[in-house]
Design a protein around this motif. Sequence first.
Motif, PDB file in Angstrom:
ATOM      1  N   LEU A 240       0.659  -1.038   0.043  1.00 52.79           N
ATOM      2  CA  LEU A 240       0.107  -0.030   0.022  1.00 52.79           C
ATOM      3  C   LEU A 240       0.938   1.196   0.195  1.00 52.79           C
ATOM      4  CD1 LEU A 240      -2.768  -0.410   2.775  1.00 52.79           C
ATOM      5  CD2 LEU A 240      -3.226  -0.352   0.184  1.00 52.79           C
ATOM      6  N   PHE A 241       0.306   2.096  -0.681  1.00 56.52           N
ATOM      7  CA  PHE A 241       0.986   3.598  -0.646  1.00 56.52           C
ATOM      8  C   PHE A 241      -0.091   4.571   0.251  1.00 56.52           C
ATOM      9  CE2 PHE A 241       0.957   7.941  -2.146  1.00 56.52           C
ATOM     10  CZ  PHE A 241       2.208   8.431  -1.792  1.00 56.52           C
ATOM     11  N   ALA A 242       0.037   5.189   1.079  1.00 59.01           N
ATOM     12  CA  ALA A 242      -0.650   6.132   1.695  1.00 59.01           C
ATOM     13  C   ALA A 242      -0.223   7.531   1.745  1.00 59.01           C
ATOM     14  CB  ALA A 242      -1.267   5.607   2.960  1.00 59.01           C
ATOM     15  N   VAL A 243      -0.946   8.514   2.104  1.00 57.60           N
ATOM     16  CA  VAL A 243      -0.592   9.700   2.820  1.00 57.60           C
ATOM     17  C   VAL A 243      -1.481   9.986   3.879  1.00 57.60           C
ATOM     18  CG1 VAL A 243      -0.519  10.775   0.369  1.00 57.60           C
ATOM     19  CG2 VAL A 243      -2.391  11.115   1.574  1.00 57.60           C
ATOM     20  N   PRO A 244      -0.780  10.785   4.853  1.00 55.05           N
ATOM     21  CA  PRO A 244      -1.692  10.855   6.061  1.00 55.05           C
ATOM     22  C   PRO A 244      -3.082  11.128   6.212  1.00 55.05           C
ATOM     23  CG  PRO A 244       0.631  12.070   6.315  1.00 55.05           C
ATOM     24  CD  PRO A 244       0.000  11.553   4.823  1.00 55.05           C
ATOM     25  N   LEU A 247      -4.593   7.743   6.129  1.00 52.42           N
ATOM     26  CA  LEU A 247      -4.636   6.920   7.287  1.00 52.42           C
ATOM     27  C   LEU A 247      -5.474   7.566   8.314  1.00 52.42           C
ATOM     28  CD1 LEU A 247      -0.531   7.068   7.759  1.00 52.42           C
ATOM     29  CD2 LEU A 247      -1.952   5.294   6.860  1.00 52.42           C
ATOM     30  N   GLN A 248      -5.950   8.820   8.304  1.00 53.98           N
ATOM     31  CA  GLN A 248      -6.905   9.356   9.276  1.00 53.98           C
ATOM     32  C   GLN A 248      -8.007   8.965   8.780  1.00 53.98           C
ATOM     33  OE1 GLN A 248      -6.162  11.465  12.247  1.00 53.98           O
ATOM     34  NE2 GLN A 248      -8.244  10.577  12.215  1.00 53.98           N
ATOM     35  N   ARG A 249      -8.516   8.738   7.814  1.00 55.03           N
ATOM     36  CA  ARG A 249      -9.935   8.522   7.053  1.00 55.03           C
ATOM     37  C   ARG A 249      -9.947   6.856   7.587  1.00 55.03           C
ATOM     38  NH1 ARG A 249     -10.325  11.246   1.182  1.00 55.03           N
ATOM     39  NH2 ARG A 249     -10.452  13.451   1.862  1.00 55.03           N
ATOM     40  N   TRP A 250      -9.020   6.383   7.533  1.00 55.47           N
ATOM     41  CA  TRP A 250      -9.222   4.675   8.196  1.00 55.47           C
ATOM     42  C   TRP A 250      -9.441   4.869   9.505  1.00 55.47           C
ATOM     43  CZ3 TRP A 250      -4.955   3.157   4.083  1.00 55.47           C
ATOM     44  CH2 TRP A 250      -5.488   2.479   3.233  1.00 55.47           C
ATOM     45  N   LEU A 251      -8.820   5.520  10.135  1.00 53.93           N
ATOM     46  CA  LEU A 251      -9.028   5.738  11.491  1.00 53.93           C
ATOM     47  C   LEU A 251     -10.240   6.191  11.931  1.00 53.93           C
ATOM     48  CD1 LEU A 251      -5.275   6.931  13.018  1.00 53.93           C
ATOM     49  CD2 LEU A 251      -6.526   4.525  13.425  1.00 53.93           C
ATOM     50  N   ASN A 252     -10.757   7.177  11.201  1.00 51.72           N
ATOM     51  CA  ASN A 252     -12.184   7.599  11.320  1.00 51.72           C
ATOM     52  C   ASN A 252     -13.193   6.562  11.211  1.00 51.72           C
ATOM     53  OD1 ASN A 252     -11.008  10.155  11.583  1.00 51.72           O
ATOM     54  ND2 ASN A 252     -11.530  10.853   9.693  1.00 51.72           N
ATOM     55  N   LEU A 253     -12.920   5.333  10.878  1.00 48.46           N
ATOM     56  CA  LEU A 253     -13.952   4.365  10.594  1.00 48.46           C
ATOM     57  C   LEU A 253     -14.246   3.768  12.100  1.00 48.46           C
ATOM     58  CD1 LEU A 253     -12.683   2.146   7.757  1.00 48.46           C
ATOM     59  CD2 LEU A 253     -14.360   3.894   7.826  1.00 48.46           C
ATOM     60  N   GLY A 254     -13.373   3.940  12.982  1.00 45.43           N
ATOM     61  CA  GLY A 254     -13.618   3.683  14.579  1.00 45.43           C
ATOM     62  C   GLY A 254     -13.773   2.296  14.524  1.00 45.43           C
ATOM     63  N   ASP A 255     -14.703   1.332  14.986  1.00 40.90           N
ATOM     64  CA  ASP A 255     -14.820   0.156  15.443  1.00 40.90           C
ATOM     65  C   ASP A 255     -14.902  -0.545  14.031  1.00 40.90           C
ATOM     66  OD1 ASP A 255     -14.603   0.455  18.083  1.00 40.90           O
ATOM     67  OD2 ASP A 255     -16.903   0.302  18.182  1.00 40.90           O
ATOM     68  N   GLY A 256     -15.188   0.130  12.965  1.00 42.15           N
ATOM     69  CA  GLY A 256     -15.371  -0.365  11.636  1.00 42.15           C
ATOM     70  C   GLY A 256     -13.792  -0.733  10.935  1.00 42.15           C
ATOM     71  N   LEU A 257     -12.962  -0.204  11.571  1.00 41.68           N
ATOM     72  CA  LEU A 257     -11.502  -0.613  10.983  1.00 41.68           C
ATOM     73  C   LEU A 257     -10.897  -1.836  11.623  1.00 41.68           C
ATOM     74  CD1 LEU A 257      -8.745   0.343   9.421  1.00 41.68           C
ATOM     75  CD2 LEU A 257      -8.427   1.446  11.686  1.00 41.68           C
ATOM     76  N   ARG A 258     -10.626  -2.759  10.672  1.00 41.03           N
ATOM     77  CA  ARG A 258     -10.555  -4.177  11.165  1.00 41.03           C
ATOM     78  C   ARG A 258      -9.012  -4.689  10.918  1.00 41.03           C
ATOM     79  NH1 ARG A 258     -13.097  -6.449   7.392  1.00 41.03           N
ATOM     80  NH2 ARG A 258     -12.560  -8.560   8.036  1.00 41.03           N
ATOM     81  N   ARG A 259      -8.386  -4.941  12.070  1.00 38.50           N
ATOM     82  CA  ARG A 259      -7.006  -5.393  11.945  1.00 38.50           C
ATOM     83  C   ARG A 259      -6.734  -6.414  10.981  1.00 38.50           C
ATOM     84  NH1 ARG A 259      -3.271  -4.077  15.874  1.00 38.50           N
ATOM     85  NH2 ARG A 259      -4.957  -3.657  17.183  1.00 38.50           N
ATOM     86  N   ASP A 260      -7.539  -7.530  10.963  1.00 40.44           N
ATOM     87  CA  ASP A 260      -7.573  -8.763  10.332  1.00 40.44           C
ATOM     88  C   ASP A 260      -7.694  -8.565   8.634  1.00 40.44           C
ATOM     89  OD1 ASP A 260     -10.255  -8.446  10.832  1.00 40.44           O
ATOM     90  OD2 ASP A 260     -10.818 -10.183   9.909  1.00 40.44           O
ATOM     91  N   ALA A 261      -8.377  -7.447   8.404  1.00 37.82           N
ATOM     92  CA  ALA A 261      -8.485  -6.825   6.820  1.00 37.82           C
ATOM     93  C   ALA A 261      -7.349  -6.477   6.437  1.00 37.82           C
ATOM     94  CB  ALA A 261      -9.376  -5.844   6.626  1.00 37.82           C
ATOM     95  N   PHE A 262      -6.133  -6.228   7.375  1.00 39.19           N
ATOM     96  CA  PHE A 262      -5.001  -5.719   6.804  1.00 39.19           C
ATOM     97  C   PHE A 262      -3.697  -6.807   6.927  1.00 39.19           C
ATOM     98  CE2 PHE A 262      -7.284  -1.946   7.200  1.00 39.19           C
ATOM     99  CZ  PHE A 262      -6.491  -0.987   6.516  1.00 39.19           C
ATOM    100  N   TYR A 269       3.549   2.045   2.850  1.00 39.78           N
ATOM    101  CA  TYR A 269       4.595   3.145   2.688  1.00 39.78           C
ATOM    102  C   TYR A 269       3.860   4.524   2.801  1.00 39.78           C
ATOM    103  CZ  TYR A 269       7.018   6.400  -0.711  1.00 39.78           C
ATOM    104  OH  TYR A 269       8.035   7.213  -1.090  1.00 39.78           O
ATOM    105  N   HIS A 270       4.209   5.335   3.558  1.00 39.63           N
ATOM    106  CA  HIS A 270       3.488   6.636   3.393  1.00 39.63           C
ATOM    107  C   HIS A 270       4.476   7.799   3.448  1.00 39.63           C
ATOM    108  CE1 HIS A 270       4.117   8.193   7.620  1.00 39.63           C
ATOM    109  NE2 HIS A 270       4.389   6.807   7.791  1.00 39.63           N
ATOM    110  N   THR A 271       4.011   8.935   2.727  1.00 37.52           N
ATOM    111  CA  THR A 271       4.884   9.983   2.486  1.00 37.52           C
ATOM    112  C   THR A 271       4.108  11.132   2.017  1.00 37.52           C
ATOM    113  OG1 THR A 271       6.991  10.603   1.201  1.00 37.52           O
ATOM    114  CG2 THR A 271       5.520   9.256   0.087  1.00 37.52           C
ATOM    115  N   ALA A 272       4.507  12.136   1.369  1.00 33.86           N
ATOM    116  CA  ALA A 272       4.195  13.348   0.551  1.00 33.86           C
ATOM    117  C   ALA A 272       3.527  14.436   1.456  1.00 33.86           C
ATOM    118  CB  ALA A 272       2.884  12.610  -0.143  1.00 33.86           C
TER     119      ALA A 272
END
Length: 295
Positions: A240-244, A247-262, A269-272
């Motif tokens: 994956l490539f991501a920008v901050p 990353l924040q939008r994923w965290l905004n999912l709250g309980d909907g963010l699933r560790r097993d999905a990743f 890799y994040h940058t930019a």
Amino acid sequence: MIVAFTPYSKRLRELASTRGDQVALVVETPDATETYDFPTYDERVDAFASGMMDAGVKAGGAVIVCGPNSSATVFATAATWRLGAFSVVISARASAQDLAAYIEILGERYPRVTVVSDHLTPGAGAGHVPLDALHEGRCDREIVDHNPVPARAIPSGGTTGRSKLIVDPAPVGYSDEPMLLSPLGFDDVDSILVYGPLYHTAGGNLLHLAIAKGYRTVLMDRFDAMRAQHLIEKHAIEFLFAVPTHLQRWLNLGDGLRRDAFRTIRSMYHTAAYCPPALKERWLEFMGPERVWEA
């Protein structure tokens, strides 16, 4: 040191002949999934190249591709390089004024500029072919592969607000030598998810680099945190490539963010942009530090 390098179009021919039915590109939208194996990917590039030849595209010219994150935008860009022309991908939301500015810039260096777009039509002095029409075409002639150098530029408004193009001087293709992304785990995966705009460096360059590496490349029409998480799991994505902001939008999912999905991710890799320490700490805890890279 001499580095072995295979131009992009030649590399596509190699992959088409050696990878059989292995998937090259998957395009995911909310309503549909398109899947292309390497032989079909190469055939579509030829079909687009044939249609673009009929519109006057040839080696030494320039092509502006105005389209969304779609298979048509990908194939039109690859076909531009196959024909030996210089490519610029611009946003599907670009205005007629934006287009005119890019045509003017390219016209100073290239004898002919062709616009590939469904909704923008250039004025006098530039060629035009609709993007959808290319998707409907077929190729019944031999297409000779070229290797334009430089091959592409990224559009930018810059700090002045005036349209400009940032030229990438490197050729497009494949090398098995270590590269910039090698220390970040890019050489150790076989699947990647791309959701950045194809008119940005991280979207367009990363997608074609992954294709040339022979990876299964999944393209989203646009980033959506929940859909991206679903596609990571669905396609067993490894890079994956991501920008901050992502990353924040994923965290905004709250309980909907699933560790097993990743769980299949081997490298993120994040940058930019600046990543706030608190945000970085959350992802180090979520993914594990051995899978998170920053540059």
